[in-house]
Design an enzyme around this catalytic site. Structure first.
Site, PDB file in Angstrom:
ATOM      1  N   GLU A  38      -0.333   0.224   1.761  1.00 47.31           N
ATOM      2  CA  GLU A  38       0.373   0.651   0.561  1.00 47.31           C
ATOM      3  C   GLU A  38      -0.550   1.528  -0.304  1.00 47.31           C
ATOM      4  OE1 GLU A  38       3.569   0.133  -0.559  1.00 47.31           O
ATOM      5  OE2 GLU A  38       3.023   1.255  -2.355  1.00 47.31           O
ATOM      6  N   THR A  81       7.859   4.061   0.993  1.00 47.90           N
ATOM      7  CA  THR A  81       7.163   3.312   2.056  1.00 47.90           C
ATOM      8  C   THR A  81       7.982   3.264   3.340  1.00 47.90           C
ATOM      9  OG1 THR A  81       6.001   1.920   0.477  1.00 47.90           O
ATOM     10  CG2 THR A  81       6.285   1.021   2.676  1.00 47.90           C
ATOM     11  N   HIS A 194       0.140  -2.150  -4.297  1.00 47.75           N
ATOM     12  CA  HIS A 194       1.335  -1.481  -4.840  1.00 47.75           C
ATOM     13  C   HIS A 194       1.194  -1.335  -6.353  1.00 47.75           C
ATOM     14  CE1 HIS A 194       5.568  -0.792  -5.873  1.00 47.75           C
ATOM     15  NE2 HIS A 194       5.740  -0.467  -4.605  1.00 47.75           N
ATOM     16  N   ASP A 254       0.523   5.053   3.370  1.00 51.49           N
ATOM     17  CA  ASP A 254       1.953   5.384   3.404  1.00 51.49           C
ATOM     18  C   ASP A 254       2.315   6.535   2.469  1.00 51.49           C
ATOM     19  OD1 ASP A 254       1.723   3.975   1.008  1.00 51.49           O
ATOM     20  OD2 ASP A 254       3.351   2.565   1.426  1.00 51.49           O
ATOM     21  N   HIS A 255       1.699   6.565   1.303  1.00 55.53           N
ATOM     22  CA  HIS A 255       2.018   7.622   0.320  1.00 55.53           C
ATOM     23  C   HIS A 255       1.048   7.521  -0.843  1.00 55.53           C
ATOM     24  CE1 HIS A 255       3.737   4.395  -2.023  1.00 55.53           C
ATOM     25  NE2 HIS A 255       4.520   4.065  -1.013  1.00 55.53           N
TER      26      HIS A 255
HETATM   27  C1  GP9 Z   1       8.221  -3.150  -0.277  1.00 55.00           C
HETATM   28  C2  GP9 Z   1       7.140  -2.192  -0.051  1.00 55.00           C
HETATM   29  C3  GP9 Z   1       6.980  -1.202  -1.181  1.00 55.00           C
HETATM   30  O1  GP9 Z   1       8.963  -3.465   0.828  1.00 55.00           O
HETATM   31  O2  GP9 Z   1       7.291  -1.618   1.179  1.00 55.00           O
HETATM   32  O3  GP9 Z   1       7.736  -0.068  -1.058  1.00 55.00           O
HETATM   33  P1  GP9 Z   1       7.563   1.173  -2.065  1.00 55.00           P
HETATM   34  O4  GP9 Z   1       8.038   0.728  -3.417  1.00 55.00           O
HETATM   35  O5  GP9 Z   1       6.109   1.566  -2.099  1.00 55.00           O
HETATM   36  O6  GP9 Z   1       8.393   2.241  -1.472  1.00 55.00           O
END
Ligand code: GP9
Length: 428
Positions: A38, A81, A194, A254-255
C-alpha cells in the site's frame, strides 16, 4: 477507433519488442509470493532520513539475488489499489468508467494467476480487510484466485488503521502457505501504510528531524519503515518454514501515497527530496523481484508500468504468452519503455525513457506540460504528440476489449484479431 489506428499501434509495438528472450523461464516452477504494498513510492528506496535508511530490508534485498525496476510507474484509475491488482494481473488498462473490479466482474479473463493455475499452481490471496472491499470476493474467482483469505478468515489479531497489521497478516498467512500444494502463487495486499498513515508509537523506528516531526511525511515514512521491518520478519519466517529457497518474492507499490496537489505535502516533499515534487516522482513506485539462489543483481532502468508486470513475470516463469496479446511489454526484453499515466484524470499523459508528458486538466493539448527527464528542460510539445496519441489509443483499445469481453480471444489470437473486427466495422 478505426483499423487504421490499430495498424499504427502495431507498428509502434513491433519496434519495441526485442527478438531474443532474456531470462525466459528463470523462475519456472518456483512458488511465487507477491506483496503488493500500500502506497509505497520509489523515493523511499535507498534513501535516508536523519542518517537512517528508510527501507533497510528492501535495500538489502535489492543488493542480493534481485532485479530492481527503478523506473516503474503506477497506472491506476478510479479503483486505486484494486486497479493496480487488475492491471498487474491482466496486462490491460483499468476501466475509465466504473472501477475495473466492478465493471469487469462478469468477464472472462486470462491473468497471471489463472495462467499459473493452468500450469498446476495453487493460487491464494491474503488481505486484512473485508472480502467485499473493492468487490474482490466476486472478481477473484474470475481472475483465477482459488482461495481468498480476508479479515473474517483470520484469527483475531492486531489491527492497525485500515485492517490487520502487516505483521499479523504475514504471520498468520504462514499456516496457510504450509498447507498449500506447491508450487503456489500467493498474493498479499498490505494495508498498514494506508493514508492517513497511523502507527502506534511503539512501532515508530525512525527518529525524524525536528522540521518533519508530525508532518504527513513523518507519518508516511514511519508506516513504510514498519512495512519494511515486517517484510524482513516475513522473509525469516519463510526461511524457517523451508519456503524461501523454492520461492521468488516480488514486492511492488500499488500507487502514490503523497499527493503533489496538496500544497503542504508538496512543500515538505520538495524540501525532503531537494527538488520539485512532481508527477515523475509521485507516480514512481518500486518493483523488486527477488530470486533466492540466482546469481543475479540487476537494476532495470527502462521505463515501465504496472501494465508490464504480467508479461515480465510470464517471461521469468516461462509462461508462453503471445507478445501481441497485451498492451504491456516484458521489461527484461526491451530498452524501449513507454507508460501511459493517469488514464482516468489526464488521459494521454505518458512517460518514456526520455521525457514525461502531462495532459492539461482542460483537455487542451497545447496547455499541457512536458519535460526531459535528464535535464528537467521543457520539451517541445509537438515531440510528445505521437506518445500522447499512443497513450489514448491504448486506453481506448483496452477498454474496447474489456467492455466486449474479448480478453480471452485476444489472448489466444493476439491484437490482430481486434484489427479484423475493426476492419469489418470500418467496412460497414
Ligand atoms: C482496501 C485497500 C485500500 O481494500 O486495498 O485500497 P485503497 O483505498 O488504497 O484503494
Amino acid at each position: 477507433i478505426t483499423s487504421h489506428h490499430v495498424e499504427a499501434l502495431f507498428e509502434i509495438m513491433e519496434n519495441t519488442t526485442n527478438e531474443k528472450k532474456n531470462y525466459f523461464g528463470l523462475a519456472r516452477g518456483k512458488n511465487v509470493i507477491v506483496i503488493q504494498v500500500e502506497s509505497i513510492q520509489n523515493f523511499v528506496v535507498n534513501n535516508k532520513v536523519n542518517g537512517q535508511y528508510i527501507t533497510p530490508v528492501l535495500n538489502e534485498l535489492i543488493k542480493n539475488n534481485s532485479i530492481y525496476f527503478s523506473n516503474y510507474f503506477e497506472q491506476v484509475a478510479w479503483g486505486n489499489t484494486s486497479d493496480c491488482e487488475f492491471i498487474s494481473h491482466t496486462g490491460f488498462y483499468p476501466s475509465i468508467g466504473v472501477y475495473s473490479y466492478k465493471n469487469y466482474e462478469n468477464n472472462e479473463l486470462i491473468t497471471l494467476p489463472s495462467s499459473l493455475q493452468s500450469k498446476g499452481y495453487s493460487t491464494i490471496a491474503f488481505h486484512g480487510n473485508y472480502r467485499y472491499f473493492w468487490n474482490r470476493e466476486n472478481i477473484y474467482p474470475v481472475k483465477g484466485i482459488q482461495w481468498f483469505i480476508a479479515l473474517d478468515d483470520f484469527d483475531e489479531g492486531e489491527v492497525i488503521g485500515l485492517g490487520l497489521s502487516d505483521g499479523e497478516l504475514f504471520r498468520q498467512s504462514i499456516d496457510y502457505l504450509k498447507e498449500l500444494p506447491q508450487p503456489f502463487y500467493s498474493f498479499y495486499i498490505t494495508v498498514t501504510s494506508h493514508h492517513p498513515y497511523y502507527l502506534p508509537d511503539e512501532y515508530k523506528e525512525l527518529k525524524m528531524p525536528e522540521e518533519y516531526q508530525d508532518t504527513v511525511l513523518d507519518n508516511y515514512l514511519q508506516t513504510i519503515r514498519y512495512l519494511d521491518t515486517q517484510i524482513g520478519v516475513f522473509l525469516d519466517l519463510l526461511k524457517k518454514e523451508g519456503l524461501y529457497d523454492n520461492s521468488i518474492i516480488v514486492i511492488y507499490g500499488d500507487h502514490k501515497g503523497l499527493d503533489m496537489r496538496d500544497e503542504k505535502t508538496n512543500e515538505v516533499l520538495s524540501a525532503f527530496l531537494q527538488k520539485p515534487y512532481n508527477e515523475r516522482e509521485m507516480y514512481n513506485v518500486p518493483l523488486i523481484i527477488h530470486l533466492p539462489g540466482e546469481d543475479i543483481q540487476k537494476e532495470v532502468l527502462t521505463v515501465g508500468g504496472q501494465i508490464d508486470f504480467f508479461p515480465t513475470m510470464a517471461n521469468l516463469l516461462g509462461l508462453p504468452l503471445r507478445e501481441d496479446s497485451l498492451f504491456g511489454q516484458d521489461l527484461l526484453n526491451t530498452n524501449n519503455g513507454f507508460v501511459s499515466l493517469a488514464p482516468h484524470v489526464a488521459p494521454g499523459s505518458f512517460i518514456d525513457d526520455e521525457k514525461i508528458f502531462i495532459m492539461a486538466n482542460d483537455g487542451i493539448f497545447e496547455n499541457s506540460r512536458g519535460w526531459y527527464l535528464a535535464t528537467g528542460e521543457a520539451v517541445d510539445l509537438e515531440k510528445c504528440r505521437a506518445g500522447f496519441e499512443r497513450a489514448l489509443l491504448e486506453i481506448s483499445l483496452s477498454e474496447y476489449v474489456m467492455k466486449n469481453n474479448l480478453n480471452v480471444e485476444v489472448n489466444k489470437r493476439g491484437l490482430q484479431y481486434l484489427l479484423e473486427i475493426l476492419e469489418d466495422a470500418d467496412g460497414e
